[in-house]
Write a protein that holds these residues in place. Structure first.
Motif, mmCIF file in Angstrom:
data_model
loop_
_atom_site.group_PDB
_atom_site.id
_atom_site.type_symbol
_atom_site.label_atom_id
_atom_site.label_comp_id
_atom_site.label_asym_id
_atom_site.label_seq_id
_atom_site.Cartn_x
_atom_site.Cartn_y
_atom_site.Cartn_z
ATOM 1 N N LYS A 64 0.862 -1.185 0.000
ATOM 2 C CA LYS A 64 0.000 0.000 0.000
ATOM 3 C C LYS A 64 0.892 1.226 0.000
ATOM 4 O O LYS A 64 1.631 1.472 0.962
ATOM 5 C CB LYS A 64 -0.923 0.002 1.216
ATOM 6 N N ASN A 65 0.864 1.966 -1.094
ATOM 7 C CA ASN A 65 1.725 3.147 -1.262
ATOM 8 C C ASN A 65 3.196 2.799 -1.026
ATOM 9 O O ASN A 65 3.941 3.572 -0.406
ATOM 10 C CB ASN A 65 1.290 4.266 -0.316
ATOM 11 N N GLY A 66 3.585 1.622 -1.507
ATOM 12 C CA GLY A 66 4.981 1.205 -1.394
ATOM 13 C C GLY A 66 5.373 0.597 -0.061
ATOM 14 O O GLY A 66 6.509 0.172 0.104
ATOM 15 N N VAL A 67 4.416 0.538 0.877
ATOM 16 C CA VAL A 67 4.718 0.007 2.216
ATOM 17 C C VAL A 67 4.230 -1.431 2.315
ATOM 18 O O VAL A 67 3.068 -1.731 2.010
ATOM 19 C CB VAL A 67 4.042 0.864 3.309
ATOM 20 N N THR A 146 10.071 0.844 -9.885
ATOM 21 C CA THR A 146 11.036 1.329 -10.869
ATOM 22 C C THR A 146 12.222 1.920 -10.108
ATOM 23 O O THR A 146 12.278 1.862 -8.879
ATOM 24 C CB THR A 146 10.410 2.422 -11.748
ATOM 25 N N GLU A 147 13.149 2.496 -10.843
ATOM 26 C CA GLU A 147 14.280 3.170 -10.185
ATOM 27 C C GLU A 147 13.803 4.308 -9.300
ATOM 28 O O GLU A 147 14.451 4.661 -8.314
ATOM 29 C CB GLU A 147 15.252 3.694 -11.242
ATOM 30 N N ASP A 148 12.677 4.899 -9.673
ATOM 31 C CA ASP A 148 12.164 6.063 -8.941
ATOM 32 C C ASP A 148 11.040 5.720 -7.959
ATOM 33 O O ASP A 148 10.557 6.593 -7.245
ATOM 34 C CB ASP A 148 11.654 7.118 -9.933
ATOM 35 N N ALA A 149 10.600 4.459 -7.958
ATOM 36 C CA ALA A 149 9.481 4.084 -7.092
ATOM 37 C C ALA A 149 9.768 2.733 -6.440
ATOM 38 O O ALA A 149 10.425 1.884 -7.031
ATOM 39 C CB ALA A 149 8.189 4.012 -7.908
#
Length: 204
Positions: A64-67, A146-149
């Protein structure tokens, strides 16, 4: 036929196509223990068999939102989890555990489900499940991003170290699907029972 490029759609639009097409999906009801000893329980329908030798399962836990979610964090920290097959009698209770709770709260408290000690791992199981599989974490793979996410998914590969099966559904080493009465996930708020069964012999 309609041709759709997933790279030109939002994540939600791709999600709708996936969960509406890949049906029915079995449901893994997973229990894990936090580092402080809180029992976490959650259902996942991105779930399948990986191997029978050794017996291994796959469960994809969306972040969830990268967590990372509690299930993935707990499994990574302790290396253990219990996977239960959801049947119709427990479907409503399992659905309650999909609520968003803080890590220090147990979803089991929202239900009438009861816990039972596992045989070979520390994580408790759920007594009401007709099939539960005590597992150790074979591997956790972070996917997407990705590299940015950051990654978007934690893929858990769980190795089964004990099968616990209700006697009434077990017949000469096989599971009776009618007596198991499993529930599968469709799209939205829809679920399905076992439905029509038919047989086709595989070619030699």
């Amino acid at each position: 036929m309609i041709s759709i490029d997933p790279s030109l759609q939002s994540e939600r639009d791709n999600y709708k196509l996936l969960i509406g097409s890949i049906i029915p999906r079995p449901i893994a009801f997973v229990t894990t223990l936090s580092e402080s000893g809180v029992l976490n329980a959650a259902p996942f329908s991105y779930f399948s068999i990986v191997s029978s030798s050794p017996p291994m399962l796959s469960i994809a836990v969306q972040r969830k939102n990268g967590v990372a979610k509690d299930t993935a964090r707990n499994a990574a920290a302790r290396g253990e989890l219990v996977v239960h097959i959801v049947d119709e009698s427990m479907a409503a209770a399992v659905n309650e555990t999909a609520a968003n709770l803080a890590p220090e709260e147990s979803e089991i408290a929202l239900t009438s489900l009861t816990t039972v000690a596992s045989e070979v791992i520390a994580v408790p199981g759920i007594r009401e499940a007709k099939v539960r599989m005590e597992c150790v974490l074979e591997k956790l793979v972070a996917l997407g991003g990705t590299e940015d996410a950051p990654p978007t998914t934690d893929l858990l590969i769980a190795r089964v170290v004990r099968f616990i099966v209700e006697e009434e559904i077990y017949e000469e080493g096989r599971i009776d699907p009618v007596k198991l009465n499993p529930v599968s996930r469709l799209a939205g708020s829809s679920y399905a029972g076992l439905g029509k069964m038919f047989e086709i012999e595989r070619p030699q």
